[in-house]
Design a protein around this motif. Sequence first.
Motif, PDB file in Angstrom:
ATOM      1  N   PHE A 206      24.234  14.348  36.465  1.00  0.00           N
ATOM      2  CA  PHE A 206      23.359  14.075  37.598  1.00  0.00           C
ATOM      3  C   PHE A 206      22.167  15.027  37.537  1.00  0.00           C
ATOM      4  N   VAL A 207      20.970  14.447  37.484  1.00  0.00           N
ATOM      5  CA  VAL A 207      19.747  15.238  37.360  1.00  0.00           C
ATOM      6  C   VAL A 207      18.779  14.850  38.485  1.00  0.00           C
ATOM      7  N   PHE A 208      17.679  15.606  38.591  1.00  0.00           N
ATOM      8  CA  PHE A 208      16.769  15.418  39.718  1.00  0.00           C
ATOM      9  C   PHE A 208      15.342  15.157  39.257  1.00  0.00           C
ATOM     10  N   THR A 209      14.634  14.348  40.049  1.00  0.00           N
ATOM     11  CA  THR A 209      13.203  14.142  39.844  1.00  0.00           C
ATOM     12  C   THR A 209      12.469  15.315  40.489  1.00  0.00           C
ATOM     13  N   PRO A 210      11.150  15.450  40.235  1.00  0.00           N
ATOM     14  CA  PRO A 210      10.387  16.536  40.895  1.00  0.00           C
ATOM     15  C   PRO A 210      10.442  16.466  42.415  1.00  0.00           C
ATOM     16  N   LYS A 211      10.651  15.275  42.987  1.00  0.00           N
ATOM     17  CA  LYS A 211      10.724  15.125  44.436  1.00  0.00           C
ATOM     18  C   LYS A 211      12.124  15.342  44.987  1.00  0.00           C
ATOM     19  N   GLY A 212      13.082  15.643  44.086  1.00  0.00           N
ATOM     20  CA  GLY A 212      14.444  15.930  44.530  1.00  0.00           C
ATOM     21  C   GLY A 212      15.366  14.727  44.572  1.00  0.00           C
ATOM     22  N   GLU A 213      14.892  13.559  44.091  1.00  0.00           N
ATOM     23  CA  GLU A 213      15.754  12.380  44.044  1.00  0.00           C
ATOM     24  C   GLU A 213      16.757  12.536  42.908  1.00  0.00           C
ATOM     25  N   ILE A 214      18.000  12.123  43.161  1.00  0.00           N
ATOM     26  CA  ILE A 214      19.045  12.293  42.156  1.00  0.00           C
ATOM     27  C   ILE A 214      19.147  11.050  41.281  1.00  0.00           C
ATOM     28  N   LYS A 215      19.369  11.265  39.984  1.00  0.00           N
ATOM     29  CA  LYS A 215      19.533  10.178  39.021  1.00  0.00           C
ATOM     30  C   LYS A 215      20.779  10.454  38.188  1.00  0.00           C
ATOM     31  N   GLY A 220      24.866  13.491  27.426  1.00  0.00           N
ATOM     32  CA  GLY A 220      24.195  13.480  26.128  1.00  0.00           C
ATOM     33  C   GLY A 220      22.800  12.897  26.195  1.00  0.00           C
ATOM     34  N   ALA A 221      22.405  12.389  27.370  1.00  0.00           N
ATOM     35  CA  ALA A 221      21.061  11.814  27.538  1.00  0.00           C
ATOM     36  C   ALA A 221      19.994  12.891  27.388  1.00  0.00           C
ATOM     37  N   THR A 222      18.826  12.465  26.931  1.00  0.00           N
ATOM     38  CA  THR A 222      17.724  13.392  26.683  1.00  0.00           C
ATOM     39  C   THR A 222      16.631  13.244  27.745  1.00  0.00           C
ATOM     40  N   SER A 223      15.646  14.119  27.670  1.00  0.00           N
ATOM     41  CA  SER A 223      14.536  14.042  28.621  1.00  0.00           C
ATOM     42  C   SER A 223      13.761  12.733  28.454  1.00  0.00           C
ATOM     43  N   LEU A 224      13.723  12.193  27.221  1.00  0.00           N
ATOM     44  CA  LEU A 224      13.053  10.912  27.011  1.00  0.00           C
ATOM     45  C   LEU A 224      13.870   9.771  27.623  1.00  0.00           C
ATOM     46  N   ASN A 244      13.277  22.048  34.436  1.00  0.00           N
ATOM     47  CA  ASN A 244      13.361  23.286  35.232  1.00  0.00           C
ATOM     48  C   ASN A 244      12.102  24.147  35.054  1.00  0.00           C
ATOM     49  N   GLY A 245      10.940  23.457  34.960  1.00  0.00           N
ATOM     50  CA  GLY A 245       9.657  24.149  34.874  1.00  0.00           C
ATOM     51  C   GLY A 245       9.228  24.566  33.487  1.00  0.00           C
ATOM     52  N   LYS A 246      10.052  24.328  32.464  1.00  0.00           N
ATOM     53  CA  LYS A 246       9.714  24.735  31.103  1.00  0.00           C
ATOM     54  C   LYS A 246       9.471  23.514  30.218  1.00  0.00           C
ATOM     55  N   ASP A 258      19.741  19.664  36.200  1.00  0.00           N
ATOM     56  CA  ASP A 258      18.376  19.836  35.692  1.00  0.00           C
ATOM     57  C   ASP A 258      17.383  19.057  36.553  1.00  0.00           C
ATOM     58  N   GLN A 259      16.175  19.600  36.676  1.00  0.00           N
ATOM     59  CA  GLN A 259      15.079  18.886  37.345  1.00  0.00           C
ATOM     60  C   GLN A 259      14.013  18.603  36.294  1.00  0.00           C
ATOM     61  N   ILE A 260      13.640  17.327  36.153  1.00  0.00           N
ATOM     62  CA  ILE A 260      12.786  16.912  35.041  1.00  0.00           C
ATOM     63  C   ILE A 260      11.460  16.366  35.555  1.00  0.00           C
ATOM     64  N   GLU A 261      10.387  16.789  34.906  1.00  0.00           N
ATOM     65  CA  GLU A 261       9.040  16.277  35.188  1.00  0.00           C
ATOM     66  C   GLU A 261       8.513  15.608  33.921  1.00  0.00           C
ATOM     67  N   ILE A 262       7.981  14.399  34.057  1.00  0.00           N
ATOM     68  CA  ILE A 262       7.476  13.642  32.915  1.00  0.00           C
ATOM     69  C   ILE A 262       5.959  13.760  32.845  1.00  0.00           C
ATOM     70  N   ILE A 263       5.459  14.079  31.650  1.00  0.00           N
ATOM     71  CA  ILE A 263       4.011  14.166  31.413  1.00  0.00           C
ATOM     72  C   ILE A 263       3.617  12.930  30.609  1.00  0.00           C
ATOM     73  N   THR A 264       2.701  12.113  31.143  1.00  0.00           N
ATOM     74  CA  THR A 264       2.328  10.864  30.481  1.00  0.00           C
ATOM     75  C   THR A 264       0.883  10.898  29.998  1.00  0.00           C
ATOM     76  N   SER A 265       0.584   9.992  29.078  1.00  0.00           N
ATOM     77  CA  SER A 265      -0.782   9.818  28.573  1.00  0.00           C
ATOM     78  C   SER A 265      -0.989   8.333  28.305  1.00  0.00           C
ATOM     79  N   PRO A 266      -2.122   7.771  28.743  1.00  0.00           N
ATOM     80  CA  PRO A 266      -2.368   6.340  28.533  1.00  0.00           C
ATOM     81  C   PRO A 266      -2.490   5.973  27.051  1.00  0.00           C
ATOM     82  N   ASN A 267      -2.784   6.954  26.202  1.00  0.00           N
ATOM     83  CA  ASN A 267      -2.942   6.689  24.767  1.00  0.00           C
ATOM     84  C   ASN A 267      -1.650   6.891  23.971  1.00  0.00           C
ATOM     85  N   GLN A 268      -0.589   7.334  24.651  1.00  0.00           N
ATOM     86  CA  GLN A 268       0.667   7.600  23.951  1.00  0.00           C
ATOM     87  C   GLN A 268       1.369   6.296  23.577  1.00  0.00           C
TER      88      GLN A 268
END
Length: 347
Positions: A206-215, A220-224, A244-246, A258-268
């Motif tokens: 069980f992990v968290f979004t930046p807003k604190g929502e649980i997922k 074995g799942a990864t950040s991707l 967790n900020g890193k 863990d709390q996960i933040e996703i960084i996106t790019s329109p060109n990715q």
Amino acid sequence: IPGKELFQYFDEDGQRHSIDSGMVNDYIKSISDVLKESLDAEGVDCVIKGRPKSIYSIRRKMKAQNVSYDEVYDKFALRIVYKCEPNQEKFIAWKIYSIVTDHYRPSPSRLRDWISSPKSTGYEALHITVMGPKGRWVEVQVRSERMDEIAEKGYAAHYKYKQGATEESGLDVWLNLLKEALENQEMNAVDFVEDFKMNLYSKEIFVFTPKGEIKSLPKGATSLDFAFSIHSEIGVKTRGTRVNGKLVPLNHELKSGDQIEIITSPNQKPTLHWLDYVTTSRAKTKIKNVLNENTKKIAEDGKELLTRKLRHLKITLNESVVNELVVFFKLKTSLDLFYRAGVGTID
């Protein structure tokens, strides 16, 4: 069967003891009677059921989890099923927890709260492991009647209680994943069964979004994987992740809490290596689909390029010419030919 020997054990002094089903039933009943009296006094309308774990089940758990006999904490188990209004379920569950732990010392590390965070299978309950009389661990499962029916009958019972729900439930997520897999034309039967089994039987974190929502995600799942669990379009545009900020790699394995933040790019865009970075079938399916779409687009451009080059040589690109080129370059399909022409590996 009362009087039938279940198993033998040796105490600290080396003395052998036999435990039979009659002794076990008496032991469970003694705990049940104590709890029932207190629960009745507090006005909790409930039924208490007890059972000893079979020798076969104990042995199977020891082998599956690689634990010793002493580390099997649910050899003796009670289930408390209570009646209440839907909006009182959590309150009553923790009230029962308080009553149980007033009588028996709990093991904090063995507390399992699947009411606040239900399993993706829909299972909800509060599991408490307490030290019972004679120094024996006892597991107490606390469920409302609704939780008990869902646990016993599965998801078929889930919709009986689902009224006015606004959030996507574990069932909805599960059905959406199944629908995506079935609608994926690129996945063969073997891949489908393997991916389905992997996600169905895997343990959860069980992990968290930046807003604190649980997922919830498979162990074995990864950040991707997390990015794709939020939304497929977020997944394919993922440039980096913070846990967790890193800043961490896309293949960073997540842990509960863990709390996960996703960084996106329109060109990715996804690459072939991404398939090694994910474990969930949802992520793998979407990555494969995007890669196939990119391949087809490059192949279309390659076909136009090849047509123009052959026109300069006064050769018409037709089926016969395509087949000759496929054989000459030792390829398997015309798509392979056009793709290589598009990326410039065929001059």
